[in-house]
Scaffold this active site. Structure first.
Site, PDB file in Angstrom:
ATOM      1  N   LEU A   1       0.830  -1.205   0.000  1.00 17.28           N
ATOM      2  CA  LEU A   1       0.000   0.000   0.000  1.00 17.28           C
ATOM      3  C   LEU A   1       0.867   1.257   0.000  1.00 17.28           C
ATOM      4  CD1 LEU A   1      -3.041   0.906   0.247  1.00 17.28           C
ATOM      5  CD2 LEU A   1      -2.545   1.277   2.666  1.00 17.28           C
TER       6      LEU A   1
ATOM      7  N   TYR B   1      -0.501   7.531   1.251  1.00 18.19           N
ATOM      8  CA  TYR B   1      -0.131   8.945   1.118  1.00 18.19           C
ATOM      9  C   TYR B   1      -1.283   9.875   1.481  1.00 18.19           C
ATOM     10  CZ  TYR B   1       4.032   7.528  -1.553  1.00 18.19           C
ATOM     11  OH  TYR B   1       5.224   6.974  -1.940  1.00 18.19           O
TER      12      TYR B   1
ATOM     13  N   THR C   1       3.789  -1.444   3.476  1.00 21.50           N
ATOM     14  CA  THR C   1       3.359  -0.087   3.151  1.00 21.50           C
ATOM     15  C   THR C   1       4.554   0.784   2.826  1.00 21.50           C
ATOM     16  OG1 THR C   1       1.917   1.750   3.761  1.00 21.50           O
ATOM     17  CG2 THR C   1       3.340   0.894   5.505  1.00 21.50           C
ATOM     18  N   LYS C   2       4.276   1.731   1.986  1.00 24.81           N
ATOM     19  CA  LYS C   2       5.289   2.681   1.531  1.00 24.81           C
ATOM     20  C   LYS C   2       4.832   4.035   2.018  1.00 24.81           C
ATOM     21  CE  LYS C   2       7.018   4.191  -3.038  1.00 24.81           C
ATOM     22  NZ  LYS C   2       6.203   5.145  -3.787  1.00 24.81           N
ATOM     23  N   ILE C   3       5.650   4.640   2.908  1.00 20.53           N
ATOM     24  CA  ILE C   3       5.287   5.939   3.468  1.00 20.53           C
ATOM     25  C   ILE C   3       6.449   6.918   3.296  1.00 20.53           C
ATOM     26  CG2 ILE C   3       3.658   5.031   5.180  1.00 20.53           C
ATOM     27  CD1 ILE C   3       5.900   5.195   7.281  1.00 20.53           C
TER      28      ILE C   3
END
Lengths: 265, 265, 265, 265, 265
Positions: B143, B146, B176-178
């Protein structure tokens, strides 16, 4: 998986797509310069010219007239369209399913996308379904990629056109139809941005014969594989002359000058 | 049930996800610094570097180029995306189904969510369907979380980033990519908030080499398991040098200094 | 047909529902007072207390942590939720299907409704589908009934709370969670309005120990069958003390005073 | 095909439909004049009166209380409804499917339509599905036809009421519930406009006993086949008295005077 | 494929479609001039006149009255419609499915489209589904093609009417009903624009007998194949006289003068 090259709508790897969806997009006013063109048969007849590798028309025109021409003309079934009567942000609703296009014997399907419109999200979602369904039928997908709407101030700027071409690659089209960005360098960048996707230049409204052929020449020299043309062919008194010239430019790699000399002869 | 760790896109429990969805999200302008990167093959070649554990690309790029690289590269099929042409509240429509991703041989699926946008509700509902379908294929879900839109004044504030990480856990993502919230403490709170979900820091736009590696180091030290990177690799003249350095930081737990020394050597 | 009493989430006809959907609804900020609570295991451990008859959590938390606790904790799968980042009229999109909840082994499903919001119609329609699907699985339905939005000036007024309770009956919930309207008489009218539907008082933000127990006592005396509580338990340094006291109030019909004396002992 | 007359909710071709969807539409405030009516059983008991040919209630009330009354009461399952908390244009979302109503043993289904509302289109589309599904179950369809919204300045004008009645015929209802337009002539035109559709006058808020009976008498004399009544029955201390009187007016064609004399006796 | 000519609703290749959807579109007010017409049987009786080749009515009217007339009257099932109570951009929601129309024994289906309305996209998408479904049943599709809405300043201008006719061809209708553009030349261009699609002139509100017949005559002379008429027939005291005259104009190619003389005789 991306299918092989869309050879059914090509000749020697090049495409001359005759388009006639103007009755829906602009209304019969586009047929007034050559009133006979209001009869779709006239345009189907033009499409039997050797230079034409496929004809793009909408649902009703396809189901009415295509049965008589299916041996001579390859069909790109145009799946969506809109009138120019409606105000507001551009959107092009689907008026034919891929299944129905397949049933009509289409050789490819066409879809218009307006990146930058407030309706971009719905069109992306609809195109997704169209593209995946077309893959099931092994039907090539031609994307009319036209940035337009509130978010697009100038739709022929080099970076906008390159973006349009790239979107076709990103979303899984096989062929894309874009406007010419004005210079051969800009068109070359756009065709690179499209990767393996075939790039056709959009003919647009009727212009000077030589100028039009130069645009096509520039596109091919920049890595494009052909053109989609409507009014620049069938709004002329002698569409055959223009097709003869296009045949030389597109398939024999002639210059516009040589092509026009040949066409005149 | 949440599947086991997404080992197919990991190496020793760490992930270096090379991302190249910029053609859709930003347009070809992102390829101008290193024009060859406009050709997806260039980036697929970069992805064969040992440091890269997976490559994230969109539908058209995946179906065109992935077949030639499937033995060497793990694929995260990016399911949604939007152009930066459209104005208005952020939303990222789906342009590929999970089924289609599975058919392409994807090792995981990726989805961008904009919590705080006026379109949050539609995206939540769409993500629900994506996540549940991915579970049926046993495909890990990455995910891109953003926070963005009217409701989000500052999308790198510590509490916003921790919220982004938590949303990934709450909605059932696996990875997740934050964005990095600026301090190691804030990143540590974010990784705690994500629970069992793997946290990758987002590379963002190209920055100073050392600064970028420090950010990655800080993320790993704060409990993150890796990074997702695009421009900071392929917008460099020598992407291999950066990947060598990243390999040392991510998989050998080197400091940025040591990594750069090693990369130089 | 309305199923029998939801005994799976009751003890002696009373319910103490521990809720922990705050990570999605409010973000990790709610875990800051007792930072360990950011780890869902901490709250699952609290849920093993004898006083707790069920735990309500969202999809990702349930699929990650519930498998280790399924013998000790009854699960209410919370099907929808929203962040507090988004502006605009309240709406709570579904992020888990009833089918998925059933697969996770849920003992009941939970759904938040905002009557009075401009989005009331969509939520009513979605709740309809949820309720009917839950009936097929024989899963009790817990409705968080929270009037909110432009049309609701004061969401703790007696007539608004009674309306909230009645909506739960009208739409086919089995249990409803409402705010306390302030007086025992008003709560008694609300529980009458709910008919056969079990009424739980909502715990709300952390308050004074005794005041909180009084609210619970007042609810039970007014015909309610229990409470749903989150922050008033796990935002305390000693959640067990509060649960001991709640156990006496809810299951032994003690007064708050007696309960606190017992809890202290 | 339109089914035969809805005899299951009639007696001698006349209908007295007791309605109790007020808990959803107005909230429990409507039960305050006779507080016991907040308990649906009270109203179900009233519905066992010989004069009542059917009872209209919503999903949750039906599934909870109807099983105990199904031998004595015919059920009109009210499929949609809305709170009066929400602002904005009227719309009444579906909270029960026809399938579910059939499963509950309903003898007919009811649907509220707001012609003239900005949401008219969605309601028409939803009613279409309801009506066609009901035909499959051979369940009569009762349409609450209430012009309302921006486009409707006065919803009791003769032409608006006649329009409401006609819409019921045009869209395929079997029975319609309309307001009284004020004069017998206007009501006669409305019942003619409804063609074969049975016309019931809507009871509305509690009014003077005799005035109410006059309205019913006027409706029957104008070609209507009965009434739908709620508050004018169960908001009275002695609902049986009113039902006795209504029985004489509706089924014995008495005048209001005679009916009241009989009811008193 | 486009089916053969819609002979079921024609006589000798000409069509006189009696329409009575006014109860929904305008309300019973249209029946006031001849009050008996409020009873659909009156209009069904009129439809048995030899001049009438088909009758267009909506769902409820069709299912109630058509069974008694199915041997004498061909039915065009009108699938969508809207009241004139609603404000805002025109849209005509579907209130009957093609499947249901087929079940009722319809000989063709009718659909109203408002090109130029802000709701054009939804209507195009809905018409697509209707048209394709009708093809499966081999039911001809009659399109009421009425440009209307913000984008249409004058809906009887020659180019707007020609556009309306062309849209019918492009979208795959078999018959279209358009307004008369005022001159025979303009109508001739419109019928050419429609290609193989049959063009019927719309009767509109009741006008002078001779003027109306002139309009019909002009349409036929311009290549149209007939008319759709409602008020100009059944709002007259003697509808038979008008039908006698129309029969002569449409099927015997009489002039209006001759037709009126014949009708009088």
């Amino acid at each position: 998986m991306r299918p092989n090259a869309p050879t059914a709508i090509q000749r020697d790897g090049r495409t001359l797509l005759l388009a006639m969806d103007h009755g829906l997009e602009h209304g019969p006013t586009d047929f007034e310069p050559v009133p006979d063109t209001v009869d779709p048969e006239t345009v189907f007849d033009v499409a039997t010219h050797d230079a034409v590798t496929a004809l793009a028309v909408g649902k009703g025109v396809a189901e009415t007239y295509y049965p008589s021409y299916e041996d001579d003309v390859a069909l790109v079934a145009k799946l969506n369209g809109a009138t120019n009567l409606r105000l507001g942000e551009p959107v092009s609703p689907k008026n034919m399913t891929v299944d129905y296009a397949a049933e009509l014997g289409a050789d490819a399907v066409g879809y218009t996308l307006y990146p930058g419109s407030n309706h971009e999200p719905e069109m992306f979602e609809e195109f997704r379904a169209v593209q995946e369904r077309a893959r099931e039928y092994d039907l090539p997908v031609v994307l009319w990629s036209y940035p337009r709407g509130q978010g697009v101030k100038n739709d022929t700027k080099a970076d906008v056109i390159a973006y349009a071409a790239r979107i076709a690659l990103e979303l899984g089209a096989d062929v894309t139809k874009i406007k010419h960005p004005g210079s051969r360098e800009a068109m070359a960048w756009a065709t690179r941005a499209a990767g393996e996707v075939d790039v056709l230049v959009s003919g647009g409204s009727k212009t000077d014969e030589r100028a039009f052929l130069e645009t096509v020449r520039s596109t091919l020299d920049a890595g494009g594989t052909g053109l989609a043309v409507g009014r620049n062919v069938w709004q002329r008194e002698d569409p055959e002359r223009m097709l003869d010239a296009l045949e030389r430019v597109v398939f024999e790699d002639d210059t516009p000058d040589a092509a026009l000399r040949g066409a005149v002869a």
